[in-house]
Design an enzyme around this catalytic site. Sequence first.
Site, PDB file in Angstrom:
ATOM      1  N   ASP A  94      54.148  77.763  64.012  1.00 20.27           N
ATOM      2  CA  ASP A  94      54.610  77.105  62.795  1.00 20.27           C
ATOM      3  C   ASP A  94      55.545  78.052  62.046  1.00 20.27           C
ATOM      4  OD1 ASP A  94      52.979  78.981  61.631  1.00 20.27           O
ATOM      5  OD2 ASP A  94      51.412  77.574  61.059  1.00 20.27           O
ATOM      6  N   GLY A  96      55.394  79.320  59.011  1.00 18.13           N
ATOM      7  CA  GLY A  96      54.835  80.219  58.015  1.00 18.13           C
ATOM      8  C   GLY A  96      54.901  79.668  56.607  1.00 18.13           C
ATOM      9  N   ASP A 268      47.552  69.147  65.902  1.00 16.88           N
ATOM     10  CA  ASP A 268      46.856  70.445  65.906  1.00 16.88           C
ATOM     11  C   ASP A 268      45.901  70.481  64.732  1.00 16.88           C
ATOM     12  OD1 ASP A 268      47.628  72.726  63.685  1.00 16.88           O
ATOM     13  OD2 ASP A 268      49.125  71.134  63.814  1.00 16.88           O
ATOM     14  N   CYS A 306      29.049  64.339  77.918  1.00 16.97           N
ATOM     15  CA  CYS A 306      30.068  65.374  78.089  1.00 16.97           C
ATOM     16  C   CYS A 306      29.827  66.151  79.381  1.00 16.97           C
ATOM     17  CB  CYS A 306      30.051  66.327  76.895  1.00 16.97           C
ATOM     18  SG  CYS A 306      31.274  67.662  76.986  1.00 16.97           S
ATOM     19  N   CYS A 308      31.480  69.134  80.025  1.00 17.46           N
ATOM     20  CA  CYS A 308      32.023  70.484  79.880  1.00 17.46           C
ATOM     21  C   CYS A 308      31.031  71.526  80.404  1.00 17.46           C
ATOM     22  CB  CYS A 308      32.388  70.777  78.421  1.00 17.46           C
ATOM     23  SG  CYS A 308      30.992  71.196  77.354  1.00 17.46           S
ATOM     24  N   CYS A 311      27.761  71.851  78.279  1.00 12.32           N
ATOM     25  CA  CYS A 311      26.798  70.752  78.416  1.00 12.32           C
ATOM     26  C   CYS A 311      26.164  70.719  79.808  1.00 12.32           C
ATOM     27  CB  CYS A 311      27.476  69.423  78.094  1.00 12.32           C
ATOM     28  SG  CYS A 311      27.857  69.233  76.334  1.00 12.32           S
ATOM     29  N   HIS A 337      32.704  73.817  73.533  1.00 12.16           N
ATOM     30  CA  HIS A 337      32.387  72.391  73.609  1.00 12.16           C
ATOM     31  C   HIS A 337      33.295  71.574  72.696  1.00 12.16           C
ATOM     32  CE1 HIS A 337      30.132  68.611  73.572  1.00 12.16           C
ATOM     33  NE2 HIS A 337      30.237  68.668  72.255  1.00 12.16           N
TER      34      HIS A 337
END
Length: 378
Positions: A94, A96, A268, A306, A308, A311, A337
Amino acid sequence: MSASSFQLLKTSRDSMARRGRLKLPHAVVETPVFMPVGTQATVKTLSPEELQDIGAPIILSNTYHLHLRPGEDIVAEEGGLHQFMNWPRGILTDSGGFQVFSLSSLRKISEEGVEFRSHLSGEKRFLGPEDSIRVQNALGADIIMAFDECPPYPADDEYVRRSLERTTRWARRSLSAHRRVEEQALFGIVQGGMNKELRRQAAAELTELDLPGYAVGGLSVGEPKSLMYEILAYTTPFLPTDKPRYLMGVGSPDDLFEGVLRGVDMFDCVLPTRIARNGTVFTRRGKLVIRNAAYARDHEPLDKACSCYVCRHYSRAYIRHLIKAEETFGIRLTSYHNVYFLVNLMHQIRAAIESDSLIAFKNEFFREYGFITADADV
């Protein structure tokens, strides 16, 4: 030669949702996409290898913070941010500007830029469009942002108008100062507060610059969500269809759906890692505060839906123990997670756009999560 190219692959039949592909020097990014935030050249508690395992194609880093510490010259000595943090995929920095206005005291805005005091040392510093671009050129991210002012909410229309006109002039100066056009894509930022006419004006003036992409800034700054969705839905149609659209600082699951439905390609937010540090995780059935006593003997995964790494290998009871004991590993697991949850949610959203089932998927997700479907038009 351009630093980026964007291909619009599909548009939704029943909303403004889009499915695209953004090609950058270090990544091919399938959109819509969520970008984890690595403010200080690191996504808090997670290694670059873990982020790759999660499937994140691009992350965000912060120009203001890296300028103050360690300094862009040190980053440049190692060949730029990618080498400095050992991250082979995409990076967006970004400008700033937001941090200058939100973190710094005794700031003074002029046509040239902003004089402010460092939140670290109190030292007086200055940042303007040319400075921001110089720093970002040195950092070497794939996408860099034009310097802008993010007006507070609420703010009167006259203040927002003056701020917007200055931001547009700063965008032109940012473009003139950009020295790595073939390596870094410069995005403009559409401001205008909650005033629709000013949003239209900002979009019209910025698109004249024919930049590689455009962000919508100044939302999710304290206004009601219904107003954010209304302004977003009004603004995106004024942006080019053949360029990526980025909604800055937004990343809760409901906002991701609502943003996609209003034509946004990139998001984001610090939310997934921030709430993870407080022992809160996303699940398909809503947020779960894992530090609560109810999970002391709960041997199920954080989220049964989930897949992942966390998990598949750890229980709620174990993770609660780590959080209560203030063990860093617990925060690493909740962070992993949460970032996975949002990255995977965007994967599912892309698939739903491709199959023309996004609204049905949204309604199903909201029902399970416990959200009330937003009434704003899409």
